[in-house]
Design a protein around this motif. Structure first.
Motif, PDB file in Angstrom:
ATOM      1  N   ARG A 107       0.833  -1.206   0.000  1.00  0.00           N
ATOM      2  CA  ARG A 107       0.000   0.000   0.000  1.00  0.00           C
ATOM      3  C   ARG A 107       0.865   1.254   0.000  1.00  0.00           C
ATOM      4  N   ALA A 108       1.932   1.246   0.796  1.00  0.00           N
ATOM      5  CA  ALA A 108       2.835   2.397   0.838  1.00  0.00           C
ATOM      6  C   ALA A 108       3.470   2.649  -0.516  1.00  0.00           C
ATOM      7  N   ALA A 109       3.836   1.574  -1.212  1.00  0.00           N
ATOM      8  CA  ALA A 109       4.430   1.722  -2.543  1.00  0.00           C
ATOM      9  C   ALA A 109       3.436   2.359  -3.510  1.00  0.00           C
ATOM     10  N   GLN A 110       2.175   1.956  -3.417  1.00  0.00           N
ATOM     11  CA  GLN A 110       1.147   2.539  -4.284  1.00  0.00           C
ATOM     12  C   GLN A 110       0.984   4.032  -4.033  1.00  0.00           C
ATOM     13  N   LEU A 111       1.238   4.439  -2.787  1.00  0.00           N
ATOM     14  CA  LEU A 111       1.076   5.852  -2.429  1.00  0.00           C
ATOM     15  C   LEU A 111       2.364   6.652  -2.617  1.00  0.00           C
ATOM     16  N   GLY A 112       3.379   6.019  -3.179  1.00  0.00           N
ATOM     17  CA  GLY A 112       4.595   6.749  -3.519  1.00  0.00           C
ATOM     18  C   GLY A 112       5.622   6.838  -2.414  1.00  0.00           C
ATOM     19  N   ALA A 113       5.652   5.876  -1.491  1.00  0.00           N
ATOM     20  CA  ALA A 113       6.642   5.883  -0.419  1.00  0.00           C
ATOM     21  C   ALA A 113       8.046   5.741  -0.991  1.00  0.00           C
ATOM     22  N   PRO A 114       9.052   6.315  -0.326  1.00  0.00           N
ATOM     23  CA  PRO A 114      10.427   6.198  -0.813  1.00  0.00           C
ATOM     24  C   PRO A 114      10.839   4.731  -0.972  1.00  0.00           C
TER      25      PRO A 114
END
Length: 400
Positions: A107-114
């Motif tokens: 989910r974090a990756a989908q939201l553009g997390a570093p």
């Protein structure tokens, strides 16, 4: 296997450990106060995770998991950026809910997390579960080479120890120790604990005197380091020094870590103080039960060890060991299931070769040309084996 250690070398200097513990508590409370004012303040939720983990790892505060669960829930309600699932992933992995943690990272990756933040958390999860350790080792080497920082060197040493490359692990740990240039005692105590574990329990032929040296040094840096007191007390008790073991454990009772009462009970039994020992065992059993009710996966393996031993409930021990192996099918977890099944007299359970082989196949991961890896560390409260549990520590040592 032997190691050259300058026993008379004082080591790096650091802030007094008792003062550092007070500073940690102040920082922890301060971060929660800022979070209450505005949960979305930059870095505050992350600082809470860091401080709470330190309180758990070093000071034996096992209420940390409940507080972190509350943090993750509140932060997810307040923040819709990639920060929230990153925090949720850290909280889930701390409690050994690894599938949940991977979901939060996706989910974090989908939201553009570093990308690096996701990679580091994924590495921690993979290393905890013994997943593809050759790839973990390559990544750890890359991080350590690039930064040369203690926070990257110690996880590298831990994975080397898991791969049974003990001489290399020792060298990396001592490099991290000698090159440390800050004032916080927490990292130094952390390294000393790792070296004590390496020489006391992980190498094929343990060196108790060297383990004692590193454990004593860890306590000198951080007197309230609960796990070190437990480990050192175990060595003293094995040497017949039950008075010294008791003296180490008594100050740690305030942590409410049930292992302290468990090990104290063993010491009291060795001294013939059976009524006192029984009271400690009752308290230890109650403590483990409470932890398992709230955080089963985090404490299943260590509680299994307790119930297979002084807790004297082999059936429950086997259930817990199986739960742990299903969550983290490492070699160590599979061996625990087999050992407890045999000691419980359950030949059918011990002889269930098909199921055991499935677990072993999963535990083998990717052996590559590094040689067969083995999760060889014994168990501790919090579930991670003692070789790998500490690599989750964050990079913010601040002025603690």
């Amino acid at each position: 296997m032997t190691a050259f250690v300058e026993l008379d070398h004082p080591g790096p200097s650091a802030t007094d450990g008792e003062i550092a513990a007070i500073n940690l508590e102040s920082a922890r409370r301060g971060a929660w106060a800022r979070f209450a004012q505005d949960p979305r303040l930059p870095g505050v939720a992350e600082a809470i995770v860091d401080n709470e983990r330190l309180a758990s790892q070093f000071l034996g505060d096992l209420d940390v998991l409940d507080r972190l669960d509350a943090l993750a829930l509140q932060f997810a309600r307040a923040d819709d950026s990639s920060r929230a699932p990153l925090v949720q992933a850290e909280v889930a992995s701390t409690a050994h809910r690894f599938d949940d943690a991977r979901g939060y990272l996706a989910r974090a990756a989908q939201l553009g997390a570093p990308r690096e933040a996701i990679e580091r958390q994924t590495l921690a999860i993979d290393q905890a579960g013994g997943v593809d350790l050759d790839a973990v080792l390559a990544a750890r080497r890359r991080f350590a080479t690039a930064s040369g920082r203690l926070e990257d060197l110690v996880p590298l040493g831990a994975v080397l120890a898991d791969l049974e490359r003990f001489a290399e692990a020792d060298a990396v740990y001592r490099q991290a120790f000698s090159s440390y240039d800050d004032v916080s005692p927490f990292p130094l105590a952390w390294i000393c604990f790792q070296l004590g574990m390496l020489w006391g329990e992980l190498v094929p032929i343990p060196d108790p005197s060297l383990a004692v040296f590193w454990y004593r040094r860890a306590i000198a840096y951080l007197p309230g380091y609960v796990k070190v007191r437990v480990h050192l007390a175990e060595i003293y008790a094995s040497q017949g020094r039950t008075g010294d073991a008791e003296a180490l454990l008594l100050p740690a009772l305030s942590s409410h870590d049930p292992e302290v009462r468990w090990r104290l009970a063993d010491v009291l039994i060795a001294q013939g103080r059976f009524e006192e020992a029984e009271r400690q065992l009752v308290a230890a059993r109650s403590g483990f039960n409470q932890l398992l009710e709230g955080h089963l996966l985090a404490f299943a393996d260590h509680a299994a060890e307790f119930y297979a031993g002084s807790g004297n409930d082999h059936r429950r021990a086997l259930e817990l060991a199986r739960t742990n192996a299903a969550n983290r099918p490492t070699r160590r977890a599979v061996r625990q299931v087999q050992t407890i099944a045999v000691s419980a007299g359950e030949a059918a359970a011990a002889g269930d070769l098909q199921e055991t082989r499935k677990l072993e196949t999963s535990a083998l991961g990717s052996e590559s040309d590094l040689g067969g890896w083995s999760e060889v560390g014994p168990l501790v409260p919090g579930g991670l084996n003692r070789s790998t549990q500490h690599f989750i520590l964050k990079e913010r040592w601040s002025v603690l």
